[in-house]
Design a protein around this motif. Structure first.
Motif, PDB file in Angstrom:
ATOM      1  N   ILE A   1       0.844  -1.209   0.000  1.00 35.11           N
ATOM      2  CA  ILE A   1       0.000   0.000   0.000  1.00 35.11           C
ATOM      3  C   ILE A   1       0.873   1.250   0.000  1.00 35.11           C
ATOM      4  CG2 ILE A   1      -1.569   1.358   1.436  1.00 35.11           C
ATOM      5  CD1 ILE A   1      -2.781  -1.347   2.289  1.00 35.11           C
TER       6      ILE A   1
ATOM      7  N   HIS B   1      -8.570   0.507  14.902  1.00 36.35           N
ATOM      8  CA  HIS B   1      -8.437   1.341  13.714  1.00 36.35           C
ATOM      9  C   HIS B   1      -7.819   0.481  12.624  1.00 36.35           C
ATOM     10  CE1 HIS B   1      -6.689   4.401  11.025  1.00 36.35           C
ATOM     11  NE2 HIS B   1      -7.679   5.162  11.438  1.00 36.35           N
ATOM     12  N   ALA B   2      -8.515   0.378  11.485  1.00 36.04           N
ATOM     13  CA  ALA B   2      -8.017  -0.459  10.391  1.00 36.04           C
ATOM     14  C   ALA B   2      -7.660   0.422   9.204  1.00 36.04           C
ATOM     15  CB  ALA B   2      -9.073  -1.481   9.977  1.00 36.04           C
ATOM     16  N   LEU B   3      -6.611   0.003   8.485  1.00 36.61           N
ATOM     17  CA  LEU B   3      -6.091   0.833   7.393  1.00 36.61           C
ATOM     18  C   LEU B   3      -6.885   0.623   6.112  1.00 36.61           C
ATOM     19  CD1 LEU B   3      -3.772   2.819   6.828  1.00 36.61           C
ATOM     20  CD2 LEU B   3      -2.390   0.904   6.134  1.00 36.61           C
TER      21      LEU B   3
ATOM     22  N   GLY C   1      -1.662  -2.615   9.927  1.00 37.86           N
ATOM     23  CA  GLY C   1      -2.946  -2.524   9.248  1.00 37.86           C
ATOM     24  C   GLY C   1      -4.089  -2.494  10.238  1.00 37.86           C
TER      25      GLY C   1
ATOM     26  N   LEU D   1      -1.692   5.574  -3.034  1.00 35.58           N
ATOM     27  CA  LEU D   1      -1.861   5.345  -1.593  1.00 35.58           C
ATOM     28  C   LEU D   1      -3.290   4.857  -1.286  1.00 35.58           C
ATOM     29  CD1 LEU D   1       0.181   5.670   0.708  1.00 35.58           C
ATOM     30  CD2 LEU D   1      -0.957   7.771   1.332  1.00 35.58           C
TER      31      LEU D   1
ATOM     32  N   ILE E   1      -5.641   3.733   0.620  1.00 40.26           N
ATOM     33  CA  ILE E   1      -6.094   3.405   1.972  1.00 40.26           C
ATOM     34  C   ILE E   1      -7.553   3.821   2.108  1.00 40.26           C
ATOM     35  CG2 ILE E   1      -3.866   3.536   3.108  1.00 40.26           C
ATOM     36  CD1 ILE E   1      -4.612   6.402   3.931  1.00 40.26           C
ATOM     37  N   SER E   2      -8.272   3.134   2.999  1.00 36.79           N
ATOM     38  CA  SER E   2      -9.611   3.600   3.370  1.00 36.79           C
ATOM     39  C   SER E   2      -9.778   3.332   4.853  1.00 36.79           C
ATOM     40  CB  SER E   2     -10.687   2.904   2.549  1.00 36.79           C
ATOM     41  OG  SER E   2     -10.648   1.526   2.787  1.00 36.79           O
ATOM     42  N   PRO E   3      -9.192   4.212   5.711  1.00 38.91           N
ATOM     43  CA  PRO E   3      -9.178   3.951   7.148  1.00 38.91           C
ATOM     44  C   PRO E   3     -10.583   3.884   7.727  1.00 38.91           C
ATOM     45  CG  PRO E   3      -8.443   6.175   6.671  1.00 38.91           C
ATOM     46  CD  PRO E   3      -8.540   5.473   5.368  1.00 38.91           C
ATOM     47  N   ARG E   4     -10.757   3.040   8.740  1.00 38.10           N
ATOM     48  CA  ARG E   4     -12.065   2.916   9.381  1.00 38.10           C
ATOM     49  C   ARG E   4     -11.892   2.378  10.795  1.00 38.10           C
ATOM     50  NH1 ARG E   4     -14.945  -0.065   5.172  1.00 38.10           N
ATOM     51  NH2 ARG E   4     -13.599   1.236   3.909  1.00 38.10           N
ATOM     52  N   LEU E   5     -12.935   2.548  11.584  1.00 38.17           N
ATOM     53  CA  LEU E   5     -12.929   2.036  12.955  1.00 38.17           C
ATOM     54  C   LEU E   5     -13.816   0.799  13.033  1.00 38.17           C
ATOM     55  CD1 LEU E   5     -13.401   5.417  14.790  1.00 38.17           C
ATOM     56  CD2 LEU E   5     -11.354   4.031  14.783  1.00 38.17           C
TER      57      LEU E   5
END
Lengths: 115, 97, 158
Positions: C81, C132-134, C118, C87, C89-93
């Motif tokens: 990544i 927290h996930a990447l 990640g 780049l 990424i789609s960060p999420r909780l």
């Protein structure tokens, strides 16, 4: 035989250093604190692990390897613990997650509820 | 024969990583970003000491690396606590509730 | 008592492995320092009130190779990544439920999540871990709860 071990050590050290540098580049490229933390975590797990593995291969079965292994164990125990303290403090302080992350999380929450 | 030993290559790579970590620490922008970079810098210092021990033929430097891991951890926690409460003596539970 | 003896034995083995000395004088110093540390730990046990745990168990060491494999896989994902141009990424909780009963089990669970790049564990509260996930993939993997199942299995002693 020792040539093979040398080659394996070379591969481990170069791969470990590459992971360190990639993680450092990620530290500069990532947009916010939380995503940067993922990149920093990478250098601490894979970078450190592979470099120490490479050194262990060079040291052979000696007390030096035992010490290298203990360094690895301590790094893997303290790394995520210090990291968790940092993330928890940042979370309590209210470092923003970014619009995209919050938007995505709602979706994730819904799919959790459906299960 | 190769022009560089594997330890020299590893050392150069670790130094580059440390340099970038320092840049990230200076750049910030928040104090937590700086702490993240400094934490990473500390881990890389441990690796640097270990590799330097092999490079100079002084494996006893590993003892320093071992101590540095633990000091680094305690230092990280202490700085975090200082950032959060302004001193090192407050009680975690009272202040956060 | 057996706990004290185990501590002393472990401490002295570590002392021997790290010092590599076998001269009687230095061995005596080692024994004295081990005795001091054992005394201090006994006092700390009495005031801390933290649960007495019998970790690590044998099954814990069977869990480690799987964890290393996960760390390897997710490191390669994150490296890819970082190196890709856009780049992606789609960060999420994500909220993960931890089914461990003991604090040690929860620590192992949360630390395993943080160790795999990640995913980061932000907060552990009762039986919920905030992660927290990447990317989508890492979020789905941690939500699937494979780590949770495996850590619970070693906690229950199977």
């Amino acid at each position: 035989m020792s040539v093979f071990i040398d080659i394996a050590a070379w591969v481990c050290l170069v791969a470990g250093v590459s992971f360190c540098i990639i993680g450092a580049v990620g530290l500069l490229r990532m947009p916010d604190f939380w995503t940067r933390a993922h990149a920093a975590g990478m250098t601490d797990t894979m970078g450190a692990g592979l470099i120490l593995l490479g050194l262990m291969l060079e040291a052979g079965l000696t007390l030096v390897t035992v010490k290298l292994f203990m360094v690895l164990v301590f790094l893997y125990l303290t790394g995520p613990t210090a990291g968790h303290a940092l993330f928890r403090a940042a979370h309590a302080y209210g470092i923003p997650f970014g619009e995209a992350a919050l938007e995505n999380s709602k979706l994730a929450g819904r799919s959790d509820a459906a299960e | 024969m190769l022009p560089l030993s594997m330890f020299e290559v590893a050392m150069a790579g670790i130094l580059v990583t440390m340099l970038i970590a320092l840049v990230a620490a200076v750049r910030g922008p928040t104090v937590f970003d700086r702490l993240l970079a400094i934490n990473m810098f500390g881990t890389k210092t441990v690796l640097l000491i270990a590799v330097a021990g092999f490079l100079m033929g002084r494996p006893e430097w590993l003892d320093l690396a071992l101590v540095y891991v633990l000091v680094n951890f305690i230092g990280a926690i202490a700085v975090l606590k200082f950032v959060r409460f302004g001193n090192l003596a407050s009680d975690d539970h009272e202040a956060s509730s | 008592m057996s706990r004290t003896l185990t501590t002393a034995f472990l401490l002295f083995s570590v002392w021997l492995l790290w010092s590599g000395h076998t001269e009687p004088l230095l061995l005596a110093f080692g024994v004295i320092s081990v005795a001091c540390v054992v005394l201090i730990t006994r006092r700390m046990d009495r005031i801390s009130g933290v649960e007495q745990s019998d970790w690590p168990r044998a099954s814990f060491f069977l869990y480690l190779p799987w964890l290393v494999w996960q760390i390897l896989k997710s490191n390669i994902d994150v490296a890819r990544i970082i190196l890709s141009r856009g780049l992606p990424i789609s960060p999420r909780l994500v909220q993960v439920t931890s089914s461990q009963r003991t604090a040690t089990g929860k620590v192992i669970h949360a630390n395993s999540i943080t160790l795999t790049p990640g995913t980061l564990s932000l907060d552990v509260r009762d039986d919920q871990i905030l992660v927290h996930a990447l990317t989508v993939a890492s979020a789905e993997e941690v939500a699937a709860g494979e780590i949770d199942r495996r850590v619970t299995r070693i906690e229950r002693g199977h």
